[in-house]
Design an enzyme around this catalytic site. Sequence first.
Site, PDB file in Angstrom:
ATOM      1  N   PHE A   1       3.211   1.143   1.108  1.00  0.00           N
ATOM      2  CA  PHE A   1       2.152   0.175   0.827  1.00  0.00           C
ATOM      3  C   PHE A   1       1.627  -0.502   2.087  1.00  0.00           C
ATOM      4  O   PHE A   1       0.514  -1.023   2.104  1.00  0.00           O
ATOM      5  CB  PHE A   1       2.638  -0.861  -0.190  1.00  0.00           C
ATOM      6  N   LYS A   2       2.404  -0.476   3.165  1.00  0.00           N
ATOM      7  CA  LYS A   2       1.970  -1.142   4.386  1.00  0.00           C
ATOM      8  C   LYS A   2       0.795  -0.430   5.046  1.00  0.00           C
ATOM      9  O   LYS A   2       0.129  -0.993   5.909  1.00  0.00           O
ATOM     10  CB  LYS A   2       3.155  -1.288   5.341  1.00  0.00           C
ATOM     11  N   ASP A   3       0.518   0.816   4.624  1.00  0.00           N
ATOM     12  CA  ASP A   3      -0.685   1.497   5.113  1.00  0.00           C
ATOM     13  C   ASP A   3      -1.945   0.718   4.752  1.00  0.00           C
ATOM     14  O   ASP A   3      -2.943   0.759   5.488  1.00  0.00           O
ATOM     15  CB  ASP A   3      -0.793   2.900   4.509  1.00  0.00           C
TER      16      ASP A   3
ATOM     17  N   ASP B   1       9.513   1.457   6.902  1.00  0.00           N
ATOM     18  CA  ASP B   1       8.116   1.774   6.599  1.00  0.00           C
ATOM     19  C   ASP B   1       7.114   1.102   7.532  1.00  0.00           C
ATOM     20  O   ASP B   1       6.036   1.645   7.795  1.00  0.00           O
ATOM     21  CB  ASP B   1       7.789   1.452   5.140  1.00  0.00           C
ATOM     22  N   THR B   2       7.425  -0.081   8.066  1.00  0.00           N
ATOM     23  CA  THR B   2       6.465  -0.767   8.943  1.00  0.00           C
ATOM     24  C   THR B   2       6.183   0.057  10.195  1.00  0.00           C
ATOM     25  O   THR B   2       5.031   0.177  10.627  1.00  0.00           O
ATOM     26  CB  THR B   2       6.990  -2.151   9.351  1.00  0.00           C
TER      27      THR B   2
END
Length: 479
Positions: free
Chosen positions: A112-114, A144-145
Amino acid sequence: MEYVSTRGGAGAVDFEGALFSGYAPDGGLFMPQRIPWLERDTLRRWSRLPYQELVKELCFLFITAELVPRSTLNDLIDRAFSRFRHKDVVHLSRLKDGLNVLELWHGVTYAFKDLSLSCTGQFLQYFLEKKKQHVTILVGTSGDTGSSAIESVRGQKNMDIFVVLPKGFCTQIQELQMTTVIEDNIHVFAAHGNSDEIDEPIKELFADVDFARKYNLMSLNSVNWSRIMVQIAHHFYAYFQCAPSLDTTPLPMVEIVVPTGGGGNITAGCIAQKMGLPIQLVAVVNSNDIIHRTVQHGDFSLSESVKATLASAMDIQEPYNMERILWLLLGSDGRLTKMLMERFSVSKSLKLPEDLRRKSLRNPILQHPYFQLLCRLPVAQARLDTHGGVMSCANQPVSPGAAALRDPTLVLGLRRGHRASHAALLGGKPLPAVSPLCCGCSLPLLAAGWHAPVLLGSSLRSQISGRPAPSWPGSPAPP
């Protein structure tokens, strides 16, 4: 629109200043000096917009036209989302029993960080090209970051990014996403320790004002206001997709279940509430449960160690954004926020004042009265639910190729959402009539695999400055 530090000791800056700073000079985090309140007519108009247009409307509230003209802002956001695989960028899947999943994973790295980092990368590039400047980006990651940040700036000549990941704590896929990008401006290292521990030297570099100024240091972690700003949009989008009508008084309530690590996503939801969005937020944690303990018991203190779980993005003990949430609860009192955070910084243990703890329990900014239903669910139990309880209650694929629901963060959220959808009882009182929704933060495949060793051969400071550094005791020589 100006931005102030949560600790009250830094001057106000515009969006560009907040974007390039990361941390404020006094060690706090930037927040809008004034959070706009949206009238019902605005909510009704926004409810008809697709997600991409909603992001544009929201960003325009926080970025003045003098800094970025509206047409330019629209183009930057369109460019940011051009690499997303789903035509709607964000998609809502409706499961049985009224439970919904907001699929936030359709970006390049399946996380979701995209969403926020793709926009933030475009904002950075716009200002850097305009001023012909170069920046050095520092990112500590639990998984993920790092990969999202890398994809947002890869190949850009006016940005160098240094990503430090905790060796052995990320999934193999996430490590490969970070370590296989062959670009001159991408620098990735692994360090011994957990994600909280690798954040400490990064904070020290930002605290070294002369060093930070010389190399134009900035952060793309969720300390950066731009990340929070863009994430506010999917809370609005989720509400509009789930609310049965905007013509009733009061407006219907929607419960949003947010898997929580560093607290950026739940902070975005808190700000959406402050803007007038009638949502109830539930922060779901794994065994690294500092946010749960803070709200329930006023215990803002570290556990003995970070517990490695399958939901590695949630394996965080020092959520940056708890400072922003406290600032909101304290009525924007920078002096008191500073006192509490400095006390925590020294002792790593803080007992919140009882009146503040009670305020957090009853204040709709943070949680709703049924927050007690949030359980500290071990990921091992969630793993069992993946093959049993959660699948039997959902019984439908979230999207093609994701029917197994193997993302541990989503499983945690679905367990909470399923309880809400079945109107579980608490003290003899039924749950409020809300439409439960869970944020799906990453595609299940990101949880597959485990360790891929990467060596950190020298210190972050020496890598940025180009000077050799002494080797770490017990660490292998660089290849």
